[in-house]
Design an enzyme around this catalytic site. Structure first.
Site, mmCIF file in Angstrom:
data_model
loop_
_atom_site.group_PDB
_atom_site.id
_atom_site.type_symbol
_atom_site.label_atom_id
_atom_site.label_comp_id
_atom_site.label_asym_id
_atom_site.label_seq_id
_atom_site.Cartn_x
_atom_site.Cartn_y
_atom_site.Cartn_z
ATOM 1 N N SER A 245 53.373 80.513 40.093
ATOM 2 C CA SER A 245 53.869 81.563 40.979
ATOM 3 C C SER A 245 54.690 82.552 40.179
ATOM 4 C CB SER A 245 54.751 80.943 42.074
ATOM 5 O OG SER A 245 55.364 81.936 42.868
ATOM 6 N N TYR B 194 62.232 75.836 45.689
ATOM 7 C CA TYR B 194 60.793 76.122 45.563
ATOM 8 C C TYR B 194 60.504 76.780 44.219
ATOM 9 C CZ TYR B 194 56.430 78.666 45.933
ATOM 10 O OH TYR B 194 55.187 79.182 45.663
#
Length: 224
Positions: free
Chosen positions: A136, A148
């Site tokens: 990501s 996250y």
């Protein structure tokens, strides 16, 4: 020679499903792994005999092992894998974050990736396969208090370490690092952002590269 066969976790929707469709269109056989058996069955119905539904939980090593072995038995081998299963945290930051939610997040975003690598490694040692990991943009920058984001930092770091390990066998590792993508990951639609198909095309770009080329990372950001 065995057909090109791709194992995909998190395959029932979003990036995983888009990658399955694109891979089949480009001549791949696919094994679709996710918890939603009904969604997998619907996807397989559209893809035909080049796809195999493999219901299971990515946080469970034994279930990933069973799925990969079943895929290999069905199509002759497993020559690539896409460790795509993942999720976000229910609350942002350290103060507001819930410990049980963090544990669940790490079980999927970290341990689930490790399990995929573990179960495909023996195949790739023999067939010079290719492992793709969903990283990501959040794994390339610091985001205030984001657990996250930290799990995606793990994915990026592990991908580099794994690439050097797999290289000894002639196998390849690629991390795909998207910015915001309009998928069910978000509660609200993000129509101006990247589409699942944009990420799928990057996966296939890496998979179809000449054997002499090891594409270690593809970093994709939306224009808006």
């Amino acid at each position: 020679m065995a057909d090109k066969t791709l194992f995909i976790t998190g395959a029932s929707s979003g990036i995983g499903a888009a990658t399955a469709r694109m891979a089949v269109a480009q001549g791949w056989k696919v094994g679709l792994f996710a918890r939603s058996a009904d969604k997998l069955d619907a996807l397989v119905e559209g893809l035909g005999d080049k796809a195999l539904a493999l219901p299971g939980d990515a946080t469970q090593l034994a279930e990933q092992q069973e799925a990969v072995d079943k895929l290999a038995a069905h199509f002759g081998d497993v020559t690539a894998a896409f460790a795509n299963a993942g999720r976000g945290a229910s609350a942002a930051g350290t103060l507001q974050g819930e410990p049980d939610d963090w544990q669940s997040l790490v079980n999927l975003n970290v341990m689930g990736v490790l399990w995929t690598a573990k179960v495909v490694a023996p195949y790739f040692q023999k067939n010079q396969g290719h492992l793709i990991l969903t990283g990501s943009a959040a794994g390339r920058m610091h985001i205030k208090g984001s657990v996250y984001s930290a799990t995606k930092w793990f994915v990026h770091g592990y991908a580099g370490n794994l690439a050097d390990e797999f290289r000894e066998w002639g196998a390849r590792v690629t991390v795909i690092a998207p910015g915001m993508v309009d998928t069910p990951f978000f509660d609200a639609a993000k129509p101006e952002k990247l589409k699942s198909e944009d990420i799928a095309s990057s996966v296939l770009f890496a998979l179809e590269a000449a054997p002499r080329a090891s594409i270690r990372e593809v970093f994709i950001m939306p224009m808006n």
